[in-house]
Write an enzyme that holds these catalytic residues in place. Structure first.
Site, PDB file in Angstrom:
ATOM      1  N   GLY A  46       7.026  -6.130  15.621  1.00  0.00           N
ATOM      2  CA  GLY A  46       6.329  -7.262  15.033  1.00  0.00           C
ATOM      3  C   GLY A  46       5.742  -6.879  13.693  1.00  0.00           C
ATOM      4  O   GLY A  46       5.504  -5.689  13.420  1.00  0.00           O
ATOM      5  N   GLN A  51       0.211  -7.341   6.455  1.00  0.00           N
ATOM      6  CA  GLN A  51       0.641  -5.933   6.461  1.00  0.00           C
ATOM      7  C   GLN A  51       1.523  -5.601   5.258  1.00  0.00           C
ATOM      8  O   GLN A  51       1.694  -4.431   4.923  1.00  0.00           O
ATOM      9  CB  GLN A  51       1.426  -5.613   7.740  1.00  0.00           C
ATOM     10  N   CYS A  89       0.995   0.458  15.890  1.00  0.00           N
ATOM     11  CA  CYS A  89       1.054  -0.484  14.761  1.00  0.00           C
ATOM     12  C   CYS A  89       1.741   0.188  13.580  1.00  0.00           C
ATOM     13  O   CYS A  89       1.464   1.355  13.290  1.00  0.00           O
ATOM     14  CB  CYS A  89      -0.373  -0.889  14.389  1.00  0.00           C
ATOM     15  N   LEU A  90       2.595  -0.552  12.899  1.00  0.00           N
ATOM     16  CA  LEU A  90       3.290   0.010  11.733  1.00  0.00           C
ATOM     17  C   LEU A  90       2.309   0.383  10.615  1.00  0.00           C
ATOM     18  O   LEU A  90       2.618   1.218   9.775  1.00  0.00           O
ATOM     19  CB  LEU A  90       4.335  -0.974  11.197  1.00  0.00           C
ATOM     20  N   HIS A 131      -1.287  -9.005  19.139  1.00  0.00           N
ATOM     21  CA  HIS A 131      -1.410  -7.987  18.095  1.00  0.00           C
ATOM     22  C   HIS A 131      -1.151  -8.574  16.709  1.00  0.00           C
ATOM     23  O   HIS A 131      -1.941  -8.373  15.778  1.00  0.00           O
ATOM     24  CB  HIS A 131      -0.415  -6.856  18.409  1.00  0.00           C
ATOM     25  N   GLU A 132      -0.046  -9.315  16.585  1.00  0.00           N
ATOM     26  CA  GLU A 132       0.318  -9.849  15.259  1.00  0.00           C
ATOM     27  C   GLU A 132      -0.653 -10.938  14.818  1.00  0.00           C
ATOM     28  O   GLU A 132      -1.015 -11.012  13.650  1.00  0.00           O
ATOM     29  CB  GLU A 132       1.758 -10.361  15.252  1.00  0.00           C
ATOM     30  N   HIS A 135      -3.785  -9.582  13.305  1.00  0.00           N
ATOM     31  CA  HIS A 135      -3.661  -9.169  11.901  1.00  0.00           C
ATOM     32  C   HIS A 135      -4.064 -10.290  10.947  1.00  0.00           C
ATOM     33  O   HIS A 135      -4.595 -10.038   9.868  1.00  0.00           O
ATOM     34  CB  HIS A 135      -2.210  -8.763  11.582  1.00  0.00           C
TER      35      HIS A 135
HETATM   36 ZN    ZN Z   1       0.084  -4.061  13.697  1.00  0.00          ZN
END
Ligand code: ZN
Length: 155
Positions: A46, A51, A89-90, A131-132, A135
């Site tokens: 995701g 981000q 998380c990226l 999670h997304e 953000h």
């Molecule tokens: Zn993330």
């Protein structure tokens, strides 16, 4: 399409609230295409627009290869149950933690065709939605971890 730079923890942009998308312009569509390519390159499940430095309420989720949800102005309209599972998380490479999330979540969003849709996810998909969407409000998974994992606990 282009690979976008993924902001890392500590960047103040990740802590800001993203703005609603009022109109699905070609620019928004290009952003989503680029986010898909960026997500695939990064091997994530995701990605949220903040981000990649764009403070707009746009997220993509792909927990099952080839099944990709592109969501504009998403909101959680129902949730139930609980789960505690590992999450990463990226934007926070190399860190993993156990988070507490609802087991089942229903999201309402606008698609790239401008139509509203609802999607219910359980397990990993529910975690990814939460999670997304977090953000978009400047929240990171490390804000809701029950505990962080040691590197040797991660496969
Ligand atoms: Zn993330």
């Amino acid at each position: 399409m282009a690979i976008l730079n993924i902001l890392k923890e500590g960047d103040p942009v990740l802590r800001k609230r993203s703005r609603e998308v009022e109109e699905i312009t070609p620019r928004i569509k290009t952003l989503i295409d680029d986010m898909v390519e960026t997500l695939h390159r990064a091997n994530g499940c995701g990605l949220a627009a903040p981000q990649v430095g764009i403070l707009r309420r746009v997220v993509i989720v792909e927990t099952e290869p080839g099944v990709i949800y592109k969501m504009i102005n998403p909101e959680i309209i129902a949730m139930s149950g609980n789960q505690e599972e590992a999450e990463g998380c990226l934007s926070i490479p190399g860190k993993w933690g156990i988070t507490k999330r609802p087991a089942k979540v229903t999201v309402r969003a606008t698609g790239i065709d401008g139509r509203k849709f609802e999607i219910t996810g359980e397990g990993l998909l529910a975690r990814a939605f939460c999670h997304e969407l977090d953000h978009l409000d400047g929240k990171l998974f490390t804000d809701c971890t029950v505990r962080m994992l040691d590197p040797d606990e991660v496969e």
